[in-house]
Design an enzyme around this catalytic site. Structure first.
Site, PDB file in Angstrom:
ATOM      1  N   GLU A 227      59.721  77.735  97.752  1.00  0.00           N
ATOM      2  CA  GLU A 227      58.794  77.792  96.623  1.00  0.00           C
ATOM      3  C   GLU A 227      57.789  76.688  96.871  1.00  0.00           C
ATOM      4  O   GLU A 227      58.170  75.522  96.958  1.00  0.00           O
ATOM      5  CB  GLU A 227      59.599  77.581  95.337  1.00  0.00           C
ATOM      6  CG  GLU A 227      58.865  78.035  94.110  1.00  0.00           C
ATOM      7  CD  GLU A 227      58.156  76.876  93.460  1.00  0.00           C
ATOM      8  OE1 GLU A 227      57.005  76.608  93.854  1.00  0.00           O
ATOM      9  OE2 GLU A 227      58.748  76.248  92.569  1.00  0.00           O
ATOM     10  N   CYS A 264      55.089  72.826  89.441  1.00  0.00           N
ATOM     11  CA  CYS A 264      54.564  73.926  90.275  1.00  0.00           C
ATOM     12  C   CYS A 264      53.822  74.936  89.415  1.00  0.00           C
ATOM     13  O   CYS A 264      53.038  75.726  89.925  1.00  0.00           O
ATOM     14  CB  CYS A 264      55.682  74.576  91.062  1.00  0.00           C
ATOM     15  SG  CYS A 264      57.165  74.800  90.115  1.00  0.00           S
TER      16      CYS A 264
HETATM   17  P1  NAP Z   1      57.487  67.940 100.772  1.00  0.00           P
HETATM   18  O1  NAP Z   1      56.617  67.022 101.528  1.00  0.00           O
HETATM   19  O2  NAP Z   1      57.308  69.385 101.054  1.00  0.00           O
HETATM   20  O3  NAP Z   1      59.004  67.509 101.054  1.00  0.00           O
HETATM   21  C1  NAP Z   1      60.111  68.208 100.494  1.00  0.00           C
HETATM   22  C2  NAP Z   1      61.308  68.057 101.428  1.00  0.00           C
HETATM   23  O4  NAP Z   1      61.033  68.755 102.634  1.00  0.00           O
HETATM   24  C3  NAP Z   1      61.578  66.614 101.822  1.00  0.00           C
HETATM   25  O5  NAP Z   1      62.964  66.454 102.004  1.00  0.00           O
HETATM   26  C4  NAP Z   1      60.856  66.487 103.149  1.00  0.00           C
HETATM   27  O6  NAP Z   1      61.385  65.513 103.975  1.00  0.00           O
HETATM   28  C5  NAP Z   1      61.058  67.864 103.735  1.00  0.00           C
HETATM   29  N1  NAP Z   1      59.970  68.183 104.659  1.00  0.00           N
HETATM   30  C6  NAP Z   1      58.637  68.155 104.388  1.00  0.00           C
HETATM   31  N2  NAP Z   1      57.931  68.526 105.480  1.00  0.00           N
HETATM   32  C7  NAP Z   1      58.838  68.770 106.440  1.00  0.00           C
HETATM   33  C8  NAP Z   1      58.738  69.163 107.796  1.00  0.00           C
HETATM   34  N3  NAP Z   1      57.569  69.360 108.379  1.00  0.00           N
HETATM   35  N4  NAP Z   1      59.877  69.329 108.492  1.00  0.00           N
HETATM   36  C9  NAP Z   1      61.079  69.105 107.916  1.00  0.00           C
HETATM   37  N5  NAP Z   1      61.245  68.721 106.646  1.00  0.00           N
HETATM   38  C10 NAP Z   1      60.137  68.553 105.912  1.00  0.00           C
HETATM   39  O7  NAP Z   1      57.335  67.748  99.227  1.00  0.00           O
HETATM   40  P2  NAP Z   1      57.329  66.414  98.337  1.00  0.00           P
HETATM   41  O8  NAP Z   1      57.800  65.245  99.089  1.00  0.00           O
HETATM   42  O9  NAP Z   1      58.069  66.786  97.135  1.00  0.00           O
HETATM   43  O10 NAP Z   1      55.837  66.231  97.909  1.00  0.00           O
HETATM   44  C11 NAP Z   1      54.755  66.286  98.792  1.00  0.00           C
HETATM   45  C12 NAP Z   1      53.753  67.317  98.317  1.00  0.00           C
HETATM   46  O11 NAP Z   1      54.418  68.576  98.178  1.00  0.00           O
HETATM   47  C13 NAP Z   1      53.140  67.080  96.935  1.00  0.00           C
HETATM   48  O12 NAP Z   1      52.058  66.214  96.976  1.00  0.00           O
HETATM   49  C14 NAP Z   1      52.754  68.479  96.528  1.00  0.00           C
HETATM   50  O13 NAP Z   1      51.524  68.824  97.089  1.00  0.00           O
HETATM   51  C15 NAP Z   1      53.839  69.343  97.127  1.00  0.00           C
HETATM   52  N6  NAP Z   1      54.894  69.712  96.157  1.00  0.00           N
HETATM   53  C16 NAP Z   1      54.741  70.868  95.499  1.00  0.00           C
HETATM   54  C17 NAP Z   1      55.703  71.240  94.581  1.00  0.00           C
HETATM   55  C18 NAP Z   1      55.568  72.508  93.866  1.00  0.00           C
HETATM   56  O14 NAP Z   1      56.482  72.905  93.180  1.00  0.00           O
HETATM   57  N7  NAP Z   1      54.473  73.152  93.997  1.00  0.00           N
HETATM   58  C19 NAP Z   1      56.806  70.461  94.316  1.00  0.00           C
HETATM   59  C20 NAP Z   1      56.928  69.270  94.992  1.00  0.00           C
HETATM   60  C21 NAP Z   1      55.956  68.929  95.910  1.00  0.00           C
HETATM   61  P3  NAP Z   1      60.652  64.082 104.036  1.00  0.00           P
HETATM   62  O15 NAP Z   1      60.510  63.587 102.664  1.00  0.00           O
HETATM   63  O16 NAP Z   1      61.566  63.275 104.896  1.00  0.00           O
HETATM   64  O17 NAP Z   1      59.319  64.315 104.636  1.00  0.00           O
END
Ligand code: NAP
Length: 478
Positions: A227, A264
């Site tokens: 998601e 989200c």
């Molecule tokens: P995220 O960067 O997607 O990370 C979520 C999880 O996935 C973390 O455990 C992260 O590990 C892992 N991950 C991320 N990129 C990866 C990759 N390339 N390979 C392997 N694992 C990976 O999300 P976030 O930390 O919650 O927030 C960052 C951004 O995500 C926000 O600024 C927002 O734009 C988006 N977000 C969207 C929603 C939504 O519901 N729309 C919710 C949360 C976040 P690491 O932390 O170790 O990188």
């Protein structure tokens, strides 16, 4: 943690997970209820730690904790009632001409070990013991979770609560594992471990895509239920705008700034037809958003990304304070791909259309979304109908005169949508239908009664609803 230590830990957790055989429904129900009770019993300490780690307020977290407890109870009720397994029985017709018909029976069975990535923005309800974990456990799958690095202590406390429930109910310990390392490499190793059969993820589009790609490179590719967020467009139709512009501006401002815009389902896109009323809503909304007190964001990474996205779109900013309003028109929206991206945080984009046809064109231009909302009156119904027809191709949930934030957890909820909102629009991550992601059908042909799962035997011992020879019934098969 070194790569070899991670591999060792993963191997240990998954060796235990593959040994877990889903116990009968009564035992699974007791386990899910024990988890809910353990989480409920976590008092102030959980909320205090979670507040420290995430910056979210106490009331919000208390509500989220109640939601987390209720999710487990809802799944426990579903498993106890039992009909969700969608048992179908077609009895044999040996005398059928020209060919005899065999006895065919079908039921849903667990996929196997599931890897769950805890989400940052719901540290309780979509994290270690969140909806993905609850639905996979309810479906009879063991789960291995990667804690979100934004709230590791909260994640550990929730994981310990599940482990206590495992002990209390004497369920096989392989049912639940928590990875101690939170690095990207560990996440990829989880996706690529041969014992894992599916992934649950909530987060960024980049993260979701990386996991999908890692899953597809495996010798045995597996589904990733990701998601990844959306714009959640809100269309304000002309008569609704004329009659209740103030109310709509206030409702939108509250929804955009709720939880610092870190939902989200935040309405990140608002569209209306140009005129004095749209101008006044734009002014009001800008004022209301800039006066909002939004507080600290979930992580430094999320806060940095929010600031960067706003800077890159500086030319579109109409009003700025605690929350931000950006504005544009249809032509520049179409020409600027960056405006189609979600800005995770307290900001929204208002797109001014010149005519009702432009509003329809804008709807045609949207990518996949979790939700779309219509603010409309009786007189708007013809236009609303045309918009709804376009939008239902693009979204998972359409909302009438409401706001997309505040996703009800119930059996009929669909929290999903076409790509890029999610990786698979057929499934929801909220509500009891989320269990469908982690099960698959198995069909038994001409099998002896004693080798069939209890739900498919002639005696309907679990007293569940089954489709027998095309009719929904609780009767036994004679
Ligand atoms: P995220 O960067 O997607 O990370 C979520 C999880 O996935 C973390 O455990 C992260 O590990 C892992 N991950 C991320 N990129 C990866 C990759 N390339 N390979 C392997 N694992 C990976 O999300 P976030 O930390 O919650 O927030 C960052 C951004 O995500 C926000 O600024 C927002 O734009 C988006 N977000 C969207 C929603 C939504 O519901 N729309 C919710 C949360 C976040 P690491 O932390 O170790 O990188």
């Amino acid at each position: 943690m070194s790569a070899s230590a991670t591999t060792k830990e993963l191997n240990e957790l998954l060796s235990a997970a593959v040994e877990y055989q889903a116990p009968p429904a009564e035992e699974r129900t007791s386990f899910l209820r024990a988890v809910s009770n353990e989480i409920e019993a976590l008092e102030e300490e959980l909320l205090t730690i979670c507040m420290e780690e995430t910056g979210l307020g106490r009331d919000r977290l208390a509500g989220e904790k109640a939601r987390t407890v209720n999710q487990f109870r809802m799944f426990a009720d579903l498993v106890q009632e039992g009909s969700w397994v969608d048992a179908r029985i077609d009895t044999a017709q040996p005398e059928r001409k020209p060919l005899p018909k065999p006895d065919v029976r079908r039921v849903l069975q667990p996929l196997g070990p599931i890897g769950v990535f805890a989400a940052s923005n719901f540290p309780l309800a979509f994290s270690v013991a969140g909806g993905d974990t609850a639905s996979a456990l309810a479906g009879g799958c063991p789960v291995v979770v990667k804690i979100h690095p934004g709230h590791p202590r909260t994640g550990k406390m929730m994981g310990d609560a599940i482990k206590r429930a495992v002990k209390e109910t004497d369920v096989h310990p392989g049912v639940f594992g928590l990875l101690s390392d939170q690095s990207i490499e560990t996440g990829i190793a989880l996706v690529q471990h041969p014992a894992v059969k599916a992934i649950g993820f909530t987060g960024s589009l980049a993260g979701g895509k990386a996991l999908m790609s890692a899953a597809s490179r495996r010798a045995e590719p597996i589904p990733v239920f990701a998601e990844m967020g959306s714009l959640n467009p809100v269309f304000v139709l002309p008569n609704a705008l004329a009659k209740r512009a103030d109310k709509i501006a206030q409702g939108l401002a509250d929804s955009v700034a709720l939880g610092c815009g870190q939902f989200c389902t935040k309405p990140g896109f608002i569209a209306g037809v140009a005129g004095p009323k749209l101008d006044s809503v734009t002014r009001q909304l800008g004022e209301l958003l800039s006066k909002k007190e939004t507080g600290r964001m979930l992580t430094e990474g999320i806060s940095g990304r929010f600031k960067k996205l706003i800077e890159e779109r500086r030319g579109f900013v109409l009003a700025e304070g605690g929350a931000i309003l950006l504005g544009t028109d249809l032509a520049s929206f179409k020409q600027t791909p960056a405006l189609h991206e979600e800005i995770f945080g307290p900001a929204s984009l208002l797109v001014k259309c010149q005519t009702e046809s432009e509003l329809l064109e804008l709807a045609r231009h949207l990518e996949g979304q979790l939700t779309a909302t219509l603010h409309a009156d009786e007189e708007d119904l013809p236009l609303a109908g045309r918009l709804a027809e376009l939008l239902r191709e693009k979204v998972g949930r359409v909302i009438w005169n409401g706001y997309p934030t505040g996703v009800e957890v119930c059996p009929s909820m669909h929290h999903g949508g076409p790509y890029p909102a999610t990786s698979d629009a057929r499934f929801t991550s909220v509500g009891t239908a989320a269990i469908q992601r982690f099960v698959r059908p198995i069909c038994y042909q001409s099998f002896p009664q004693m080798l069939l799962p209890p739900e498919l035997r002639n005696e309907n011992v679990r007293n569940i609803w089954r489709t027998v020879n095309g009719k929904l019934t609780k009767e036994k098969v004679t």
